[in-house]
Motif scaffolding. Structure first.
Motif, short mmCIF file in Angstrom:
data_model
loop_
_atom_site.label_atom_id
_atom_site.label_comp_id
_atom_site.label_asym_id
_atom_site.label_seq_id
_atom_site.Cartn_x
_atom_site.Cartn_y
_atom_site.Cartn_z
N HIS A 104 0.83 -1.21 0.00
CA HIS A 104 0.00 0.00 0.00
C HIS A 104 0.87 1.26 0.00
O HIS A 104 0.76 2.07 -0.92
N PHE A 105 1.72 1.40 1.00
CA PHE A 105 2.63 2.55 1.02
C PHE A 105 3.60 2.48 -0.14
O PHE A 105 3.98 3.49 -0.74
N VAL A 106 4.03 1.27 -0.46
CA VAL A 106 4.84 1.01 -1.66
C VAL A 106 4.17 -0.13 -2.43
O VAL A 106 3.48 -0.96 -1.84
N MET B 94 8.22 0.11 5.31
CA MET B 94 7.62 0.85 4.19
C MET B 94 6.15 0.49 4.17
O MET B 94 5.65 -0.23 3.29
N ILE B 95 5.45 0.98 5.21
CA ILE B 95 4.07 0.57 5.45
C ILE B 95 3.23 1.77 5.88
O ILE B 95 3.75 2.78 6.36
N ASP C 71 2.40 4.51 13.13
CA ASP C 71 2.07 4.90 14.50
C ASP C 71 1.58 3.68 15.29
O ASP C 71 1.88 3.55 16.48
N HIS C 72 0.86 2.82 14.63
CA HIS C 72 0.38 1.58 15.27
C HIS C 72 1.41 0.47 15.20
O HIS C 72 1.67 -0.22 16.20
N TRP C 73 2.05 0.30 14.04
CA TRP C 73 2.85 -0.90 13.80
C TRP C 73 4.30 -0.81 14.26
O TRP C 73 4.88 -1.83 14.65
N ALA C 74 4.91 0.35 14.21
CA ALA C 74 6.35 0.44 14.51
C ALA C 74 6.71 -0.13 15.88
O ALA C 74 7.67 -0.90 16.00
N PRO C 75 5.98 0.22 16.96
CA PRO C 75 6.35 -0.36 18.26
C PRO C 75 6.26 -1.88 18.28
O PRO C 75 7.03 -2.54 19.01
N ARG C 76 5.40 -2.45 17.49
CA ARG C 76 5.26 -3.91 17.48
C ARG C 76 6.48 -4.60 16.87
O ARG C 76 6.80 -5.73 17.23
N PHE D 183 10.71 4.09 10.37
CA PHE D 183 9.40 4.32 9.77
C PHE D 183 9.50 5.52 8.83
O PHE D 183 10.40 6.35 8.96
N HIS D 184 8.58 5.62 7.90
CA HIS D 184 8.62 6.72 6.94
C HIS D 184 7.87 7.94 7.46
O HIS D 184 6.72 7.83 7.90
N TYR D 185 8.54 9.07 7.37
CA TYR D 185 7.94 10.34 7.75
C TYR D 185 6.62 10.55 6.99
O TYR D 185 5.64 11.03 7.57
N GLU D 186 6.60 10.17 5.73
CA GLU D 186 5.45 10.42 4.87
C GLU D 186 4.22 9.63 5.31
O GLU D 186 3.09 10.00 4.97
N ALA D 187 4.42 8.54 6.03
CA ALA D 187 3.30 7.69 6.45
C ALA D 187 2.86 7.95 7.89
O ALA D 187 1.81 7.45 8.31
N ALA D 188 3.65 8.71 8.64
CA ALA D 188 3.42 8.86 10.08
C ALA D 188 2.47 10.02 10.39
O ALA D 188 2.54 11.08 9.78
#
Length: 220
Positions: A38-40, A66-67, A71-76, A87-92
């Motif tokens: 989705h993001f890529v 690249m997702i 905000d939800h997934w990175a800590p996991r 994580f990508h700035y553009e997706a956060a």
């Protein structure tokens, strides 16, 4: 900190992943690209595979997300065993909050910028991050040509880090090989993601050492 090499398993043989990981055990990190389609426009792997890779890898895991919805997934991914999470700035929605969550969980917090994203967007928040990833290709696929015009971003980040009297790690990803790594090192980069250059070599472990030596010599 010296020059660090992070081979990307995107260029590895996924049918023999553990043996492919062992081939690059001279590396500083193992770079794991997580893409959601989705993001890529590509799909790779997710949490269960990253968790298992972290269990068998002799190097710490450098997870590049690249997702959507980091905000939800990175800590996991930090909870799954990644020692560094990008994580990508553009997706956060809130990059600072993501970085703080990652650090709270014991992982290094890193933010990535696509080629079209100006570096100015994060300069006021550098204290929040342990590393910034400057993409030197468009994210989503391996084997693309290196973008030398991204070196101005690397230099800006290095000058900003030095002015603040802190050592921000600056990572580059895309087209990193023997003929480009010195350019990046001279610009101020110190963490290098290399996929096809490493896994396409006859001796991947020796290629890791050769790339590190080239970068160190260029910086010196």
């Amino acid at each position: 900190m010296g020059m660090q090499i992070a081979p990307s398993i995107l260029s590895a043989d996924f049918a023999n992943l553990e043996s492919e990981i062992v081939k690059v055990d001279t590396a500083d990190w193992l770079h794991v690209d997580v893409m959601d389609g989705h993001f890529v426009p590509n799909l790779t792997l997710g949490l269960p595979v990253v968790e298992r890779i972290a269990e068998v890898s002799p190097m710490p895991i450098d997870a590049h997300l690249m997702i959507e919805n980091p905000d939800h997934w990175a800590p996991r991914y930090a909870e799954a065993g990644a020692a560094s999470v990008t994580f990508h700035y553009e997706a956060a929605k809130d990059p600072r909050a993501i970085a703080r969550d990652l650090r709270r969980l014991g992982a290094r917090a890193s933010v990535a910028l696509k080629p079209g994203t100006p570096v100015d967007v994060i300069l006021d928040d550098l204290v929040e991050f342990d590393m910034v990833l400057v993409m030197t290709v468009e994210p989503g696929f391996g084997g693309q040509a290196f973008m030398p015009d991204m070196m101005s971003k690397v230099s800006t980040l290095r000058h900003a880090s030095d002015a603040a009297d802190r050592h921000l790690w600056i990572q580059t990803d895309g087209g990193i090989a023997r003929d480009t790594i010195e350019t990046v090192a001279r610009a101020g980069g110190d963490v290098f993601v290399a996929g096809s250059a490493v896994y396409g070599a006859a001796d991947p472990a020796a290629e890791v050492n050769a790339l590190r030596a080239l970068a160190a010599a260029a910086r010196a």
